[in-house]
Each structure stands twice: as C-alpha cells, then as structure tokens.
Design a protein around this motif. Sequence first.
Motif, PDB file in Angstrom:
ATOM      1  N   ALA A 330      -5.073  -2.292 -23.997  1.00 23.27           N
ATOM      2  CA  ALA A 330      -5.926  -3.018 -23.563  1.00 23.27           C
ATOM      3  C   ALA A 330      -5.812  -4.600 -23.820  1.00 23.27           C
ATOM      4  O   ALA A 330      -5.821  -5.557 -23.156  1.00 23.27           O
ATOM      5  N   ALA A 331      -5.371  -4.873 -25.089  1.00 20.77           N
ATOM      6  CA  ALA A 331      -4.962  -6.021 -25.806  1.00 20.77           C
ATOM      7  C   ALA A 331      -3.677  -6.761 -24.838  1.00 20.77           C
ATOM      8  O   ALA A 331      -3.721  -7.709 -24.516  1.00 20.77           O
ATOM      9  N   GLY A 332      -2.858  -5.764 -24.561  1.00 23.45           N
ATOM     10  CA  GLY A 332      -1.505  -6.379 -24.070  1.00 23.45           C
ATOM     11  C   GLY A 332      -1.697  -6.607 -22.656  1.00 23.45           C
ATOM     12  O   GLY A 332      -1.484  -7.665 -22.006  1.00 23.45           O
ATOM     13  N   VAL A 333      -2.553  -5.792 -21.842  1.00 25.83           N
ATOM     14  CA  VAL A 333      -2.782  -5.959 -20.363  1.00 25.83           C
ATOM     15  C   VAL A 333      -3.727  -7.284 -20.429  1.00 25.83           C
ATOM     16  O   VAL A 333      -3.403  -8.147 -19.327  1.00 25.83           O
ATOM     17  N   ARG A 334      -4.783  -7.539 -21.017  1.00 28.88           N
ATOM     18  CA  ARG A 334      -5.543  -8.718 -21.055  1.00 28.88           C
ATOM     19  C   ARG A 334      -4.772  -9.932 -21.429  1.00 28.88           C
ATOM     20  O   ARG A 334      -4.813 -11.024 -20.749  1.00 28.88           O
ATOM     21  N   GLU A 335      -3.790  -9.882 -22.299  1.00 22.03           N
ATOM     22  CA  GLU A 335      -2.846 -10.900 -22.742  1.00 22.03           C
ATOM     23  C   GLU A 335      -2.026 -11.284 -21.596  1.00 22.03           C
ATOM     24  O   GLU A 335      -1.878 -12.277 -21.005  1.00 22.03           O
ATOM     25  N   ALA A 336      -1.312 -10.320 -20.806  1.00 21.25           N
ATOM     26  CA  ALA A 336      -0.409 -10.529 -19.730  1.00 21.25           C
ATOM     27  C   ALA A 336      -1.236 -11.161 -18.617  1.00 21.25           C
ATOM     28  O   ALA A 336      -0.797 -11.791 -17.736  1.00 21.25           O
ATOM     29  N   ALA A 337      -2.453 -10.542 -18.341  1.00 21.93           N
ATOM     30  CA  ALA A 337      -3.239 -11.122 -17.078  1.00 21.93           C
ATOM     31  C   ALA A 337      -3.658 -12.494 -17.227  1.00 21.93           C
ATOM     32  O   ALA A 337      -3.569 -13.263 -16.387  1.00 21.93           O
ATOM     33  N   ALA A 338      -4.062 -12.853 -18.314  1.00 21.46           N
ATOM     34  CA  ALA A 338      -4.274 -14.248 -18.950  1.00 21.46           C
ATOM     35  C   ALA A 338      -3.278 -15.137 -18.834  1.00 21.46           C
ATOM     36  O   ALA A 338      -3.338 -16.328 -18.187  1.00 21.46           O
ATOM     37  N   ALA A 339      -2.104 -14.599 -19.127  1.00 19.54           N
ATOM     38  CA  ALA A 339      -0.805 -15.464 -18.993  1.00 19.54           C
ATOM     39  C   ALA A 339      -0.455 -15.843 -17.569  1.00 19.54           C
ATOM     40  O   ALA A 339      -0.122 -16.801 -17.242  1.00 19.54           O
ATOM     41  N   MET A 340      -0.928 -14.964 -16.866  1.00 19.59           N
ATOM     42  CA  MET A 340      -0.271 -15.253 -15.260  1.00 19.59           C
ATOM     43  C   MET A 340      -1.539 -15.926 -14.705  1.00 19.59           C
ATOM     44  O   MET A 340      -1.425 -15.829 -13.328  1.00 19.59           O
ATOM     45  N   GLY A 341      -2.646 -16.175 -15.516  1.00 23.08           N
ATOM     46  CA  GLY A 341      -3.581 -16.752 -14.495  1.00 23.08           C
ATOM     47  C   GLY A 341      -4.674 -15.796 -13.881  1.00 23.08           C
ATOM     48  O   GLY A 341      -5.382 -16.181 -13.007  1.00 23.08           O
ATOM     49  N   VAL A 342      -4.690 -14.452 -13.963  1.00 24.33           N
ATOM     50  CA  VAL A 342      -5.736 -13.586 -13.364  1.00 24.33           C
ATOM     51  C   VAL A 342      -6.467 -12.622 -14.308  1.00 24.33           C
ATOM     52  O   VAL A 342      -7.055 -11.637 -13.752  1.00 24.33           O
ATOM     53  N   ASP A 404       4.744  -5.204 -19.922  1.00 26.91           N
ATOM     54  CA  ASP A 404       5.765  -5.765 -19.345  1.00 26.91           C
ATOM     55  C   ASP A 404       5.729  -5.825 -17.826  1.00 26.91           C
ATOM     56  O   ASP A 404       5.580  -6.635 -16.898  1.00 26.91           O
ATOM     57  N   VAL A 405       5.291  -4.327 -17.160  1.00 29.27           N
ATOM     58  CA  VAL A 405       5.266  -4.265 -15.614  1.00 29.27           C
ATOM     59  C   VAL A 405       3.931  -4.884 -15.317  1.00 29.27           C
ATOM     60  O   VAL A 405       4.020  -5.334 -14.033  1.00 29.27           O
ATOM     61  N   VAL A 406       2.879  -4.811 -16.032  1.00 25.56           N
ATOM     62  CA  VAL A 406       1.639  -5.355 -15.798  1.00 25.56           C
ATOM     63  C   VAL A 406       1.777  -6.941 -15.588  1.00 25.56           C
ATOM     64  O   VAL A 406       1.276  -7.488 -14.641  1.00 25.56           O
ATOM     65  N   GLY A 407       2.441  -7.564 -16.401  1.00 25.49           N
ATOM     66  CA  GLY A 407       2.955  -8.644 -16.171  1.00 25.49           C
ATOM     67  C   GLY A 407       3.566  -9.222 -14.913  1.00 25.49           C
ATOM     68  O   GLY A 407       2.934 -10.040 -14.387  1.00 25.49           O
ATOM     69  N   GLN A 408       4.506  -8.363 -14.484  1.00 23.07           N
ATOM     70  CA  GLN A 408       5.116  -8.718 -13.264  1.00 23.07           C
ATOM     71  C   GLN A 408       4.154  -8.481 -12.133  1.00 23.07           C
ATOM     72  O   GLN A 408       4.235  -9.287 -11.204  1.00 23.07           O
ATOM     73  N   ALA A 409       3.223  -7.509 -12.022  1.00 24.16           N
ATOM     74  CA  ALA A 409       2.355  -6.980 -11.315  1.00 24.16           C
ATOM     75  C   ALA A 409       1.222  -8.392 -10.945  1.00 24.16           C
ATOM     76  O   ALA A 409       0.763  -8.829  -9.894  1.00 24.16           O
ATOM     77  N   CYS A 410       1.086  -8.803 -12.494  1.00 23.68           N
ATOM     78  CA  CYS A 410       0.019 -10.198 -12.265  1.00 23.68           C
ATOM     79  C   CYS A 410       0.508 -11.302 -11.646  1.00 23.68           C
ATOM     80  O   CYS A 410      -0.205 -12.212 -11.097  1.00 23.68           O
ATOM     81  N   ALA A 411       1.740 -11.508 -12.040  1.00 19.80           N
ATOM     82  CA  ALA A 411       2.366 -12.396 -11.231  1.00 19.80           C
ATOM     83  C   ALA A 411       2.442 -12.671  -9.707  1.00 19.80           C
ATOM     84  O   ALA A 411       2.181 -13.681  -9.086  1.00 19.80           O
ATOM     85  N   LEU A 412       2.472 -11.211  -9.138  1.00 23.44           N
ATOM     86  CA  LEU A 412       2.318 -11.324  -7.853  1.00 23.44           C
ATOM     87  C   LEU A 412       0.883 -11.390  -7.402  1.00 23.44           C
ATOM     88  O   LEU A 412       0.526 -11.807  -6.506  1.00 23.44           O
ATOM     89  N   TYR A 413       0.095 -10.739  -8.187  1.00 23.37           N
ATOM     90  CA  TYR A 413      -1.248 -11.001  -8.005  1.00 23.37           C
ATOM     91  C   TYR A 413      -1.744 -12.604  -7.869  1.00 23.37           C
ATOM     92  O   TYR A 413      -2.390 -12.818  -7.012  1.00 23.37           O
ATOM     93  N   ARG A 414      -1.090 -13.494  -8.749  1.00 21.22           N
ATOM     94  CA  ARG A 414      -1.544 -14.669  -8.793  1.00 21.22           C
ATOM     95  C   ARG A 414      -0.985 -15.420  -7.510  1.00 21.22           C
ATOM     96  O   ARG A 414      -1.703 -16.264  -6.707  1.00 21.22           O
ATOM     97  N   LYS A 415       0.250 -14.756  -7.044  1.00 19.37           N
ATOM     98  CA  LYS A 415       0.592 -15.346  -5.745  1.00 19.37           C
ATOM     99  C   LYS A 415      -0.240 -15.105  -4.498  1.00 19.37           C
ATOM    100  O   LYS A 415      -0.412 -15.759  -3.702  1.00 19.37           O
ATOM    101  N   ALA A 416      -0.709 -14.037  -4.267  1.00 20.07           N
ATOM    102  CA  ALA A 416      -1.833 -13.557  -3.513  1.00 20.07           C
ATOM    103  C   ALA A 416      -2.844 -14.376  -3.627  1.00 20.07           C
ATOM    104  O   ALA A 416      -3.583 -14.709  -2.621  1.00 20.07           O
ATOM    105  N   LEU A 417      -3.330 -14.340  -4.784  1.00 15.78           N
ATOM    106  CA  LEU A 417      -4.651 -15.343  -4.968  1.00 15.78           C
ATOM    107  C   LEU A 417      -4.334 -16.797  -4.625  1.00 15.78           C
ATOM    108  O   LEU A 417      -5.288 -17.262  -3.807  1.00 15.78           O
TER     109      LEU A 417
END
Length: 439
Positions: A330-342, A404-417
């Motif tokens: 949970a901590a890792g996913v939240r950090e990755a999502a925040a780092a990508m702005g999502v 790590d993979v969640v971070g990549q997915a969040c980068a794509l998420y940010r693009k779509a947003l």
Amino acid sequence: MDHEEFDLPLSREANERLHALVPGGAHTYAKGDDQYPEGLAPVISHGEGAHVWDVDGNRYVEYGSGLRSVSLGHAHPRVVEAVRREVGRGTNFVRPSLLEAEAAERFLATVPTAEMVKFAKNGSDATTAAVRLARAVTGRSLVALCADHPFFSTDDWFIGTTPMSAGVPDTGLTVTFPYGDLAATEELLVRHAGEVACLILEPATQNEPPPGYLAGLRALADRHGCVLVFDEMITGFRWSEAGAQGLYGVVPDLSTFGKALGNGFAVSALAGRREVMERGGLRHGEDRVFLLSTTHGAETHALAAAMAVQATYTEEGVTARLHALGERLAAGVREAAAAMGVGEHLVVRGRASNLVFATLDERGRPSQEYRTLFLRRLLAGGVLAPSFVVSAALTDADVDRTVDVVGQACALYRKALDAGDPAPWLGGRPVKPVFRRRA
C-alpha cells in the motif's frame, strides 16, 4: 514489452473454448473475462507460491489468489502433504470419519468464540444455513442484510436483491441496513418489530468498524430478539486466525467461514453458539431444521487441508505476515501514484491484509475505463491484480516489482487524464461490473 504489443493469443483461444462450453466462460462470475481488458484475460496453466503462469507462457505476480482463498500461496507444501496423505486413505465414506471430529476440534480451538461447527463446500451453503437456522430459532421470516457488502449467497434471499435477479421470485422477505449506522438499523428493527430473524453482515469491510459499532449491533440483536450472523468468508484468517470476531471481541450467534480456510480446497464452515447450532442436530425436542447435508461436505482431504492451514497460521504468524506485506504494498503504490501525479485517482483502500483499489476519473468518479487502462499495463508488466489482496507467499521483491509496474501504469494514467480521455489506451471495451442486469 510495450503494452500495445502485449498479446495473449492462446488465452484468447482458450477463452473462446470456455465460452462455447461453460455459460459465462468461467465457474465464478468474478473470474469472467469481462472483468479484464478485451483480449487480455489470461487463462492459467499453473501456479506456485505467489506466481501463476498463463497458457501463453507468461509469468505473473498474482494478487487476490483464488478470490482471496489461496492465502498461503499456491501448492503450499504443508497443505499439499496433508491432502496427499488423506487422498490415499479414501476421501468419502458412508459414515463420518474420525477426521471430522478432529477437524471440528481444531476449528473450535482456532475460533474459540464458537461452540459447534458444521462443514460444507462453499460459502453460500453456509450463509444460507445460518439464515435458515435463524428463521427456525426465532420463528420469524425477514432477513436483514447489510446493503454495503457485495455478496452473501447464490440463494434467492440474496440474489433477489441484486441486478442479476432473473429467475428469482420477489418474496419481499429481505430487507437491508447500512454498515456503521446503528440508528438506521434500530429504526429498521422497530419498523419491522418482531419480524426480523437475523442481522447478517461482514463484521469488517474496506474500513475498520466504527468504535462500538459491532458491540452496538450485538446489543440491538439481543434487544430485538434476532440472531446476529457474521459472514467471515473474507475476514476469517485475514483479520486474525479467529476472524474479526476474535480481533474485535464481539461474539455473534452464528458465523460463516470459507475462502482462506482451505487455501484453495473446497471447505467452508458454519459455526456458532451451541443452543442455536444444536437446532440443526438431533438432541432437542423442537421441529427439525434441515441445516447442512452435503455429500461432499466432509471430504477428508479438504478437512485435512483446513487443519493444515490452521496449524500453519497459528505456528507461523501468517496474519501478521499478510499485514506486513500489505502495508509495504500500500505504501509503495501510494508513493508511486503520487509521484506520477495520480495519487487522487488511483486509491488504495482496505485493511492491509485485504487491499483493493479504486480508479477514479478526471472528476473523481469511479471509472471502469481507467480501471481497464490500469489493468492492461499491469498485465503487460507481469502483474495479475484484480485487487491488491496479498498472499503470504509474496516476497518483498515481488512487492517491489509490483510497485515498479504500478508506477509505469500510473504514468499512462496521467497521460490519459491530461488528454481528458482514456479511450486510446483501452484496446477495446472497458471491464464490466460483476452485478449488472444485461450481459
């Protein structure tokens, strides 16, 4: 591999075979290919520990294993050995085996808030048996279930309340109450005074129960003469070895267990107070209750699996491990999502041992489209995660890889947003909710 190139041709072919032969293409709706991005629903070849392999040869870190049932990991050696030992001795007889007494003793030692137990094969049979028992004991017909919990049973008393109610006559015998709101529940019990046989709910959900809530429900049930039933299919062995009732110290009249109890083998349990449970037995002078009578309910290998699971949990501190792994994830996913702005769009919720995630759109609303985009990227990165529910077989390295993979997915998420439209990244129709009126 780039997500646009990720393909599962053999899984697609296998899904077509399944749909031609099996209604819905799966034996559980939550496992259906409609829950996954179009063309990217892996068909599993095998699993070991926290990993599964699909028929296309891809390996995944797997979450939500067996719909939360395989909490120790696939092919757990201790469970497999217990099952192998019993299979070689015969699995089903014309009379009870001694193992049934041993399994009951083991269960009641693990869940000491219960006094009797009866085993079955699936959760629906156990919850329906609890409802039937409550009706018999109280002489009342209405069932009050928690409207905030997604699933209780395949039987009419529950399915009739869902959008998938085709084939179920409306009996009008099920009413609902909201989780965490004692006043609303009391109002319901007063409105239907002397008619409600039981209150049935999951003792905990994505959030901790409000202070005093479960004890308040216990007092309401006592005051209004109804049976309190805890559905511990999910909370059992994930909240503690003794379930949520053991963790929070509130004793229901009846409770039901399954899922993690067998680590993938088919076993469930109805447990509870002796005076209530005994109504389903032979040692009383009242009308008999057809409680649970299943040909395969006491198969020796499944009960052996359950006993091995309980021994492993208590000896190895499995619930503590599940919580530690979940907290890291949970901590890792939240950090990755925040780092990508999502961070406000990909939201991790729930107890650490039972994490789920929500995918929210530009306006903060739940979105199946963004869920589809997110799942596509996870699958391409080797993460199979309809939820973030952990198993004890995960390693810290597995969790870090997932993040790590969640971070990549969040980068794509940010693009779509930023584009204001996820459509270019969906690859087809969006994933669908399980309960819906039309296919």
